[in-house]
Design a protein around this motif. Structure first.
Motif, PDB file in Angstrom:
ATOM      1  N   THR A  56      59.435 -39.634 -43.427  1.00 33.56           N
ATOM      2  CA  THR A  56      58.438 -38.567 -43.388  1.00 33.56           C
ATOM      3  C   THR A  56      59.154 -37.225 -43.433  1.00 33.56           C
ATOM      4  N   ARG A  57      58.504 -36.233 -43.995  1.00 34.10           N
ATOM      5  CA  ARG A  57      59.062 -34.884 -44.043  1.00 34.10           C
ATOM      6  C   ARG A  57      58.682 -34.143 -42.769  1.00 34.10           C
ATOM      7  N   ALA A  58      59.597 -33.311 -42.295  1.00 36.44           N
ATOM      8  CA  ALA A  58      59.351 -32.502 -41.105  1.00 36.44           C
ATOM      9  C   ALA A  58      59.963 -31.127 -41.335  1.00 36.44           C
ATOM     10  N   ARG A  59      59.253 -30.101 -40.895  1.00 32.27           N
ATOM     11  CA  ARG A  59      59.760 -28.735 -41.039  1.00 32.27           C
ATOM     12  C   ARG A  59      60.208 -28.223 -39.678  1.00 32.27           C
ATOM     13  N   LEU A  60      61.457 -27.779 -39.615  1.00 28.79           N
ATOM     14  CA  LEU A  60      62.024 -27.228 -38.388  1.00 28.79           C
ATOM     15  C   LEU A  60      61.474 -25.817 -38.190  1.00 28.79           C
ATOM     16  N   LEU A  61      60.817 -25.593 -37.068  1.00 33.78           N
ATOM     17  CA  LEU A  61      60.295 -24.264 -36.756  1.00 33.78           C
ATOM     18  C   LEU A  61      61.277 -23.469 -35.911  1.00 33.78           C
ATOM     19  N   GLN A  62      61.876 -24.120 -34.924  1.00 37.92           N
ATOM     20  CA  GLN A  62      62.837 -23.469 -34.040  1.00 37.92           C
ATOM     21  C   GLN A  62      63.866 -24.491 -33.590  1.00 37.92           C
ATOM     22  N   GLY A  63      65.055 -24.014 -33.314  1.00 38.05           N
ATOM     23  CA  GLY A  63      66.082 -24.869 -32.742  1.00 38.05           C
ATOM     24  C   GLY A  63      67.084 -24.002 -32.010  1.00 38.05           C
ATOM     25  N   ARG A  64      67.680 -24.570 -30.968  1.00 32.99           N
ATOM     26  CA  ARG A  64      68.655 -23.795 -30.193  1.00 32.99           C
ATOM     27  C   ARG A  64      69.520 -24.731 -29.359  1.00 32.99           C
ATOM     28  N   ARG A  65      70.617 -24.167 -28.880  1.00 32.44           N
ATOM     29  CA  ARG A  65      71.453 -24.874 -27.897  1.00 32.44           C
ATOM     30  C   ARG A  65      70.704 -24.925 -26.587  1.00 32.44           C
ATOM     31  N   GLN A  66      70.819 -26.044 -25.911  1.00 34.04           N
ATOM     32  CA  GLN A  66      70.237 -26.186 -24.582  1.00 34.04           C
ATOM     33  C   GLN A  66      71.243 -26.971 -23.753  1.00 34.04           C
ATOM     34  N   GLY A  67      71.941 -26.286 -22.853  1.00 32.48           N
ATOM     35  CA  GLY A  67      73.009 -26.940 -22.106  1.00 32.48           C
ATOM     36  C   GLY A  67      74.124 -27.336 -23.063  1.00 32.48           C
ATOM     37  N   LYS A  68      74.519 -28.613 -23.036  1.00 29.51           N
ATOM     38  CA  LYS A  68      75.575 -29.099 -23.923  1.00 29.51           C
ATOM     39  C   LYS A  68      75.021 -29.666 -25.220  1.00 29.51           C
ATOM     40  N   GLY A  69      73.715 -29.629 -25.394  1.00 34.39           N
ATOM     41  CA  GLY A  69      73.101 -30.206 -26.589  1.00 34.39           C
ATOM     42  C   GLY A  69      72.221 -29.224 -27.325  1.00 34.39           C
ATOM     43  N   LEU A  70      71.317 -29.785 -28.140  1.00 30.06           N
ATOM     44  CA  LEU A  70      70.396 -28.995 -28.942  1.00 30.06           C
ATOM     45  C   LEU A  70      68.973 -29.459 -28.686  1.00 30.06           C
ATOM     46  N   VAL A  71      68.036 -28.541 -28.856  1.00 33.90           N
ATOM     47  CA  VAL A  71      66.619 -28.890 -28.846  1.00 33.90           C
ATOM     48  C   VAL A  71      65.975 -28.248 -30.069  1.00 33.90           C
ATOM     49  N   ALA A  72      64.879 -28.866 -30.529  1.00 31.56           N
ATOM     50  CA  ALA A  72      64.204 -28.372 -31.729  1.00 31.56           C
ATOM     51  C   ALA A  72      62.698 -28.547 -31.594  1.00 31.56           C
ATOM     52  N   ARG A  73      61.986 -27.676 -32.305  1.00 34.37           N
ATOM     53  CA  ARG A  73      60.529 -27.764 -32.382  1.00 34.37           C
ATOM     54  C   ARG A  73      60.163 -27.925 -33.846  1.00 34.37           C
ATOM     55  N   LEU A  74      59.373 -28.958 -34.140  1.00 29.02           N
ATOM     56  CA  LEU A  74      58.968 -29.270 -35.506  1.00 29.02           C
ATOM     57  C   LEU A  74      57.510 -28.921 -35.722  1.00 29.02           C
ATOM     58  N   GLU A  75      57.184 -28.546 -36.941  1.00 29.12           N
ATOM     59  CA  GLU A  75      55.812 -28.218 -37.303  1.00 29.12           C
ATOM     60  C   GLU A  75      54.899 -29.417 -37.038  1.00 29.12           C
ATOM     61  N   GLY A  76      53.766 -29.146 -36.369  1.00 31.70           N
ATOM     62  CA  GLY A  76      52.793 -30.196 -36.099  1.00 31.70           C
ATOM     63  C   GLY A  76      53.091 -31.050 -34.884  1.00 31.70           C
ATOM     64  N   VAL A  77      54.200 -30.799 -34.221  1.00 29.28           N
ATOM     65  CA  VAL A  77      54.550 -31.551 -33.008  1.00 29.28           C
ATOM     66  C   VAL A  77      54.364 -30.587 -31.839  1.00 29.28           C
ATOM     67  N   ASP A  78      53.174 -30.676 -31.205  1.00 24.81           N
ATOM     68  CA  ASP A  78      52.794 -29.682 -30.204  1.00 24.81           C
ATOM     69  C   ASP A  78      52.605 -30.236 -28.801  1.00 24.81           C
ATOM     70  N   SER A  79      52.906 -31.517 -28.607  1.00 27.04           N
ATOM     71  CA  SER A  79      52.729 -32.102 -27.278  1.00 27.04           C
ATOM     72  C   SER A  79      53.878 -33.060 -26.981  1.00 27.04           C
ATOM     73  N   ARG A  80      54.025 -33.376 -25.712  1.00 22.81           N
ATOM     74  CA  ARG A  80      55.052 -34.336 -25.307  1.00 22.81           C
ATOM     75  C   ARG A  80      54.786 -35.698 -25.958  1.00 22.81           C
ATOM     76  N   GLU A  81      53.521 -36.079 -26.056  1.00 16.71           N
ATOM     77  CA  GLU A  81      53.164 -37.368 -26.653  1.00 16.71           C
ATOM     78  C   GLU A  81      53.564 -37.411 -28.123  1.00 16.71           C
ATOM     79  N   ALA A  82      53.344 -36.323 -28.849  1.00 14.45           N
ATOM     80  CA  ALA A  82      53.740 -36.269 -30.265  1.00 14.45           C
ATOM     81  C   ALA A  82      55.257 -36.336 -30.393  1.00 14.45           C
ATOM     82  N   ALA A  83      55.956 -35.686 -29.465  1.00 14.92           N
ATOM     83  CA  ALA A  83      57.418 -35.726 -29.477  1.00 14.92           C
ATOM     84  C   ALA A  83      57.915 -37.138 -29.158  1.00 14.92           C
TER      85      ALA A  83
END
Length: 182
Positions: A56-83
Motif C-alpha cells: 500500500t502507498r503511504a504519504r509521510l506527513l511528519q517525522g522526527r527523532r524521538q529519544g534514540k529512535g524515530l517517529v512518524a505520522r502518515l496521512e490518514g493514520v489519525d488514531s492509535r488503532e490505525a497505527a
C-alpha cells in the motif's frame, strides 16, 4: 562507504525500515530505519508499506527523532488503532527513486548476491547480507558447494581498499584480500 538500504531478491523495491509500534494516541508510529544516517528514511515522502504480500502507498506527513529512535505520522493514520494496524509493516521505496551514488559508493542491496573471490581466484561464496557494527560494516558470505574451499559462512569486514579490492556490479563479483582459512 555504503548506503544502508536492504532489499529482497528479485524485487524492484528496497526496504528502508519498518514500522514497529504506535507512539502515543494520535496515530504516530515508531520507525526502525535501515538507512545511514537513520534520519535518511524521513527524506522520502512517498512510502510503500508491505504487510505480508500486500503493498500500500503511504504519504509521510511528519517525522522526527524521538529519544534514540524515530517517529512518524502518515496521512490518514489519525488514531492509535490505525497505527496498530500498520505495526510490523516494512517501509519500501522503488529502487528507481533512490538517489544516484558517486564513485565507489554502493547500496547494500547491490552487493547482496555478489560472488566473492579472493585475489587468487578462490571462490568464498556469495554475499548473503550485510550488517552494521560500531567499527565497520560486515558482509556475511555464505559458502557454496565447491571442492576447492570449505562451504561455510564467513564474516568479512566491508573495508574498501583494504579487504574489498574490487566490486564489479555488472559482472556480479567482488574481489577481496582474505585468507580462505580464516
Amino acid at each position: 562507504m555504503s548506503e544502508h538500504a536492504q532489499a529482497q531478491p528479485a524485487d524492484d523495491h528496497v526496504v528502508l525500515g519498518k514500522l514497529t509500534s504506535p507512539y502515543g494516541v494520535k496515530g504516530w508510529l515508531k520507525v526502525y530505519s535501515y538507512t545511514s544516517p537513520m534520519e535518511g528514511i524521513l527524506d522520502y515522502e512517498a512510502w510503500v508499506l508491505r504487510q505480508g504480500s500486500r503493498l500500500t502507498r503511504a504519504r509521510l506527513l511528519q517525522g522526527r527523532r524521538q529519544g534514540k529512535g524515530l517517529v512518524a505520522r502518515l496521512e490518514g493514520v489519525d488514531s492509535r488503532e490505525a497505527a496498530e494496524a500498520l505495526a510490523g509493516a516494512e517501509i519500501l521505496l522503488p529502487k528507481a527513486e533512490l538517489p544516484e551514488l558517486a564513485g565507489d559508493d554502493y547500496y547494500w542491496y547491490q552487493l547482496e548476491g555478489l560472488a566473492v573471490v579472493t585475489r587468487e581466484g578462490l571462490a568464498l561464496g556469495r554475499i548473503d547480507h550485510l550488517f552494521e557494527t560500531g567499527a565497520n560494516d560486515v558482509m556475511v558470505v555464505k559458502g557454496e558447494t565447491d571442492e576447492r574451499i570449505e562451504a561455510r559462512e564467513r564474516l568479512l569486514p566491508f573495508l574498501p581498499g583494504d579487504v574489498v579490492l574490487e566490486v564489479d556490479l555488472e559482472g556480479g563479483v567482488m574481489t577481496v584480500d582474505w585468507d580462505p582459512e580464516f
